[in-house]
Design a protein around this motif. Structure first.
Motif, PDB file in Angstrom:
ATOM      1  N   ALA A  10     -11.963  11.833   4.769  1.00 34.92           N
ATOM      2  CA  ALA A  10     -12.004  11.202   6.083  1.00 34.92           C
ATOM      3  C   ALA A  10     -12.805   9.912   5.990  1.00 34.92           C
ATOM      4  CB  ALA A  10     -12.638  12.145   7.094  1.00 34.92           C
ATOM      5  N   GLY A  11     -12.234   8.842   6.482  1.00 39.55           N
ATOM      6  CA  GLY A  11     -12.901   7.560   6.412  1.00 39.55           C
ATOM      7  C   GLY A  11     -12.645   6.818   5.114  1.00 39.55           C
ATOM      8  N   TRP A  12     -11.881   7.400   4.214  1.00 39.09           N
ATOM      9  CA  TRP A  12     -11.554   6.770   2.941  1.00 39.09           C
ATOM     10  C   TRP A  12     -10.586   5.626   3.186  1.00 39.09           C
ATOM     11  CZ3 TRP A  12      -6.684   7.170   0.274  1.00 39.09           C
ATOM     12  CH2 TRP A  12      -6.697   6.632  -1.021  1.00 39.09           C
ATOM     13  N   VAL A  13     -10.891   4.479   2.637  1.00 40.67           N
ATOM     14  CA  VAL A  13     -10.017   3.309   2.763  1.00 40.67           C
ATOM     15  C   VAL A  13      -9.641   2.859   1.353  1.00 40.67           C
ATOM     16  CG1 VAL A  13      -9.819   0.948   3.591  1.00 40.67           C
ATOM     17  CG2 VAL A  13     -11.147   2.622   4.907  1.00 40.67           C
ATOM     18  N   PRO A  14      -8.356   2.959   0.993  1.00 39.39           N
ATOM     19  CA  PRO A  14      -7.950   2.578  -0.360  1.00 39.39           C
ATOM     20  C   PRO A  14      -7.907   1.070  -0.536  1.00 39.39           C
ATOM     21  CG  PRO A  14      -6.034   3.207   0.918  1.00 39.39           C
ATOM     22  CD  PRO A  14      -7.239   3.460   1.778  1.00 39.39           C
ATOM     23  N   PHE A  15      -8.164   0.631  -1.747  1.00 40.59           N
ATOM     24  CA  PHE A  15      -8.056  -0.773  -2.116  1.00 40.59           C
ATOM     25  C   PHE A  15      -6.679  -1.007  -2.728  1.00 40.59           C
ATOM     26  CE2 PHE A  15     -12.634  -0.003  -2.304  1.00 40.59           C
ATOM     27  CZ  PHE A  15     -13.103  -1.069  -1.558  1.00 40.59           C
ATOM     28  N   ILE A  16      -6.250  -2.260  -2.747  1.00 43.37           N
ATOM     29  CA  ILE A  16      -4.996  -2.611  -3.400  1.00 43.37           C
ATOM     30  C   ILE A  16      -5.086  -2.159  -4.866  1.00 43.37           C
ATOM     31  CG2 ILE A  16      -3.458  -4.511  -4.073  1.00 43.37           C
ATOM     32  CD1 ILE A  16      -3.652  -4.033  -1.019  1.00 43.37           C
ATOM     33  N   GLY A  17      -4.056  -1.470  -5.334  1.00 45.45           N
ATOM     34  CA  GLY A  17      -4.023  -0.958  -6.702  1.00 45.45           C
ATOM     35  C   GLY A  17      -4.476   0.482  -6.833  1.00 45.45           C
ATOM     36  N   ASP A  18      -5.093   1.038  -5.781  1.00 43.76           N
ATOM     37  CA  ASP A  18      -5.546   2.428  -5.831  1.00 43.76           C
ATOM     38  C   ASP A  18      -4.367   3.393  -5.801  1.00 43.76           C
ATOM     39  OD1 ASP A  18      -8.213   1.794  -5.888  1.00 43.76           O
ATOM     40  OD2 ASP A  18      -8.643   2.424  -3.832  1.00 43.76           O
ATOM     41  N   GLY A  26       4.065  13.968   0.336  1.00 44.22           N
ATOM     42  CA  GLY A  26       3.404  14.477  -0.862  1.00 44.22           C
ATOM     43  C   GLY A  26       3.575  13.575  -2.069  1.00 44.22           C
ATOM     44  N   LYS A  27       4.250  12.422  -1.901  1.00 47.74           N
ATOM     45  CA  LYS A  27       4.480  11.507  -3.022  1.00 47.74           C
ATOM     46  C   LYS A  27       3.209  10.737  -3.363  1.00 47.74           C
ATOM     47  CE  LYS A  27       9.361  10.601  -2.187  1.00 47.74           C
ATOM     48  NZ  LYS A  27      10.344   9.530  -1.937  1.00 47.74           N
ATOM     49  N   LEU A  28       3.056  10.429  -4.665  1.00 46.70           N
ATOM     50  CA  LEU A  28       1.954   9.610  -5.140  1.00 46.70           C
ATOM     51  C   LEU A  28       2.472   8.215  -5.454  1.00 46.70           C
ATOM     52  CD1 LEU A  28       0.189  12.020  -7.634  1.00 46.70           C
ATOM     53  CD2 LEU A  28      -0.500  11.487  -5.320  1.00 46.70           C
ATOM     54  N   GLY A  29       1.616   7.230  -5.253  1.00 44.55           N
ATOM     55  CA  GLY A  29       1.984   5.865  -5.583  1.00 44.55           C
ATOM     56  C   GLY A  29       0.767   4.968  -5.615  1.00 44.55           C
ATOM     57  N   ARG A  30       1.008   3.708  -5.924  1.00 46.08           N
ATOM     58  CA  ARG A  30      -0.049   2.694  -5.939  1.00 46.08           C
ATOM     59  C   ARG A  30       0.068   1.847  -4.683  1.00 46.08           C
ATOM     60  NH1 ARG A  30      -3.899   3.592  -9.544  1.00 46.08           N
ATOM     61  NH2 ARG A  30      -3.002   4.517 -11.384  1.00 46.08           N
ATOM     62  N   LEU A  38       1.534  -2.106   8.190  1.00 44.99           N
ATOM     63  CA  LEU A  38       2.009  -1.046   7.294  1.00 44.99           C
ATOM     64  C   LEU A  38       1.455  -1.256   5.896  1.00 44.99           C
ATOM     65  CD1 LEU A  38       5.775  -0.955   8.332  1.00 44.99           C
ATOM     66  CD2 LEU A  38       4.016   0.702   8.945  1.00 44.99           C
ATOM     67  N   CYS A  39       1.418  -0.196   5.121  1.00 48.54           N
ATOM     68  CA  CYS A  39       0.983  -0.272   3.729  1.00 48.54           C
ATOM     69  C   CYS A  39       2.219  -0.164   2.842  1.00 48.54           C
ATOM     70  CB  CYS A  39       0.031   0.880   3.401  1.00 48.54           C
ATOM     71  SG  CYS A  39      -1.515   0.795   4.303  1.00 48.54           S
ATOM     72  N   GLN A  40       2.247  -0.961   1.776  1.00 49.23           N
ATOM     73  CA  GLN A  40       3.347  -0.894   0.825  1.00 49.23           C
ATOM     74  C   GLN A  40       2.879  -0.093  -0.394  1.00 49.23           C
ATOM     75  OE1 GLN A  40       2.554  -4.110   2.271  1.00 49.23           O
ATOM     76  NE2 GLN A  40       3.986  -3.354   3.801  1.00 49.23           N
ATOM     77  N   VAL A  41       3.641   0.941  -0.711  1.00 52.59           N
ATOM     78  CA  VAL A  41       3.299   1.859  -1.802  1.00 52.59           C
ATOM     79  C   VAL A  41       4.430   1.831  -2.834  1.00 52.59           C
ATOM     80  CG1 VAL A  41       2.801   4.262  -2.392  1.00 52.59           C
ATOM     81  CG2 VAL A  41       1.976   3.315  -0.235  1.00 52.59           C
ATOM     82  N   ARG A  42       4.060   1.735  -4.104  1.00 51.56           N
ATOM     83  CA  ARG A  42       5.041   1.744  -5.202  1.00 51.56           C
ATOM     84  C   ARG A  42       4.876   3.049  -5.981  1.00 51.56           C
ATOM     85  NH1 ARG A  42       4.869  -3.305  -8.707  1.00 51.56           N
ATOM     86  NH2 ARG A  42       6.129  -4.059  -6.985  1.00 51.56           N
ATOM     87  N   PRO A  43       5.977   3.707  -6.345  1.00 53.62           N
ATOM     88  CA  PRO A  43       5.870   4.939  -7.137  1.00 53.62           C
ATOM     89  C   PRO A  43       5.075   4.707  -8.426  1.00 53.62           C
ATOM     90  CG  PRO A  43       8.146   4.551  -6.465  1.00 53.62           C
ATOM     91  CD  PRO A  43       7.370   3.329  -6.105  1.00 53.62           C
TER      92      PRO A  43
END
Length: 81
Positions: A10-18, A26-30, A38-43
């Motif tokens: 909770a409160g976690w904010v991802p950085f670009i590349g994370d 349930g998919k993982l990506g960068r 919106l956030c852009q996520v790459r497999p």
């Protein structure tokens, strides 16, 4: 461990590349970028990015991180990336 990590991300904010996990699929990506709310996520294995609502991103578990790393290393060894 930070207080946010102890609270289950909770409160976690991802950085670009994370490495991120999309809660609804349930998919993982960068995380590749943020545009128009919106956030852009790459497999992890590469491919086309998709748009995700920021609230749908969660921090992957340690097990998920290791699994994605092994998957990527295997793809690299086969020349797929």
């Amino acid at each position: 461990m930070s207080a946010a990590e102890a609270a289950g991300g909770a409160g976690w904010v991802p950085f670009i590349g994370d490495l991120v996990k999309v809660k609804s699929t349930g998919k993982l990506g960068r995380l590749m970028g943020r545009d128009w709310g919106l956030c852009q996520v790459r497999p992890v294995e590469g491919g086309v990015e998709w748009d995700v609502e920021p609230g749908d991103l969660v921090k992957p578990t340690d097990e998920e991180r290791v699994t994605s790393g092994v998957r990527r290393a295997n793809a690299l060894s086969r020349g797929e990336l």
